[in-house]
Design an enzyme around this catalytic site. Structure first.
Site, PDB file in Angstrom:
ATOM      1  N   ALA A 183       0.799  -1.223   0.000  1.00  0.00           N
ATOM      2  CA  ALA A 183       0.000   0.000   0.000  1.00  0.00           C
ATOM      3  C   ALA A 183       0.835   1.277   0.000  1.00  0.00           C
ATOM      4  O   ALA A 183       0.279   2.370  -0.072  1.00  0.00           O
ATOM      5  CB  ALA A 183      -0.930  -0.022   1.212  1.00  0.00           C
ATOM      6  N   HIS A 231      -0.456   7.400   2.977  1.00  0.00           N
ATOM      7  CA  HIS A 231       0.841   7.040   3.565  1.00  0.00           C
ATOM      8  C   HIS A 231       1.888   7.969   2.966  1.00  0.00           C
ATOM      9  O   HIS A 231       1.981   8.089   1.730  1.00  0.00           O
ATOM     10  CB  HIS A 231       1.233   5.600   3.219  1.00  0.00           C
ATOM     11  CG  HIS A 231       0.291   4.577   3.751  1.00  0.00           C
ATOM     12  ND1 HIS A 231       0.127   4.320   5.091  1.00  0.00           N
ATOM     13  CD2 HIS A 231      -0.542   3.717   3.109  1.00  0.00           C
ATOM     14  CE1 HIS A 231      -0.749   3.355   5.252  1.00  0.00           C
ATOM     15  NE2 HIS A 231      -1.176   2.976   4.065  1.00  0.00           N
ATOM     16  N   ASN A 263       1.703  -3.995   7.920  1.00  0.00           N
ATOM     17  CA  ASN A 263       2.326  -4.380   6.656  1.00  0.00           C
ATOM     18  C   ASN A 263       3.136  -3.232   6.058  1.00  0.00           C
ATOM     19  O   ASN A 263       4.251  -3.422   5.584  1.00  0.00           O
ATOM     20  CB  ASN A 263       1.262  -4.843   5.662  1.00  0.00           C
ATOM     21  CG  ASN A 263       0.587  -6.113   6.121  1.00  0.00           C
ATOM     22  OD1 ASN A 263       1.236  -7.138   6.290  1.00  0.00           O
ATOM     23  ND2 ASN A 263      -0.698  -6.045   6.383  1.00  0.00           N
TER      24      ASN A 263
END
Ligand code: NAD
Length: 254
Positions: A120, A206, A176
């Site tokens: 991600a 992010h 993760n």
């Protein structure tokens, strides 16, 4: 090439459908502890069949895991021992130093590879290259709608600030992304993490900030949720498919 898939949820489904359309993939084996999920996916594919991991191992070249940390603990070593490459999505499992070292040693012994998709986040390529030289700092700033952090706040609030290792203990759902960044850069104890609950946010963002001899890096992504699992970013599936392409393609952008 023959592919084994462990986990037929949101990511496993996206990868299986993409693999079904790849001419280099001749056969796909599916396994999920939820039999109904595996059966439903199998029916939608042309090249797939259902088999337990231990049974499909003999006939595959690569195994793709998109199940859970428990699945990594249960199957990763036997996949490598069987002489097969492994793609791991549940990268958070590798926070366990003992398990990570064991898998690394097993892969080395059997001349196999463990692929960790960037998932991600974006900017992992830069951190990886920059870490060849001295990296002064690597920070991950994750901003989420408060509900997805189990929080109810009226204004933008920093809910965590500390090391990646501690972030995982308090916010295991970010595990993760933090794990991937830690492994690419300066490790779990040196990677700093900031988690922000923002009521204005509708997406999960992010941001990676890194500083070192190479210069300065700033990479940011605003992720749409996966339509089949709002906890997962759709980018994670795309990254997994790109990794599978990397395993297959003669030309690789590293
Ligand atoms: N690397 C990244 O950036 C990233 C991003 C999102 C999700 N993930 C991880 O990838 C994994 C899959 O995510 P998802 O969104 O597809 O989840 P999901 O919940 O939609 O699907 C997971 C599937 O795996 C199956 N499963 C669970 N444990 C299993 C086991 N031991 N053996 C076989 N099957 C098992 C479940 O029944 C389910 O069908 C999760 O561990 C998640 O944390 C990683």
């Amino acid at each position: 090439m023959k592919l084994g898939i462990i986990g037929c949820g949101a990511i496993g489904t996206d990868v299986a459908k993409a693999a079904d359309a790849m001419k280099d993939i001749e056969k796909i084996y599916l396994f999920d502890i939820n039999k109904a999920a595996a059966e439903k996916l199998c029916k939608s594919l042309k090249k797939a069949s259902l088999k337990p991991v231990e049974e499909f191992l003999e006939d595959v070249d690569v195994v793709f895991e998109a199940a859970s940390q428990q699945a990594v603990a249960q199957y990763a070593a036997i996949v490598l021992e069987a002489g097969k490459d492994l793609i791991i999505m549940s990268i958070g499992s590798l926070f366990n130093d003992a398990l990570r070292k064991k898998l690394e040693n097993t892969a080395r012994k059997h001349h196999r590879k463990i692929y960790l998709p960037s998932g991600a986040v974006c900017g992992i390529d830069g951190v990886l290259a920059a870490s060849i030289e001295k990296l002064d700092s690597v920070t991950l700033v994750t901003t989420k709608p408060p509900a997805s952090l189990g929080k109810s706040v009226e204004e933008r609030t920093i809910v965590f600030k500390g090391t990646a290792r501690d972030a995982v203990k308090q916010f295991p759902r970010n595990i993760n992304v933090a794990a991937c960044l830690s492994l690419a850069g300066v490790g779990f104890d040196e990677t700093k993490v900031e988690i922000i609950a923002d009521p204005v946010e509708t997406r999960i963002s992010h941001k990676i900030l890194a500083h070192g001899r190479f210069g300065r890096l700033r990479a940011e992504v605003e992720n749409m949720p996966n339509p089949n699992n709002p906890q997962s970013s759709y980018m994670a599936s795309l990254s997994a498919i790109a990794t599978l392409r990397r395993v297959l393609d003669p030309i690789q952008i590293a």
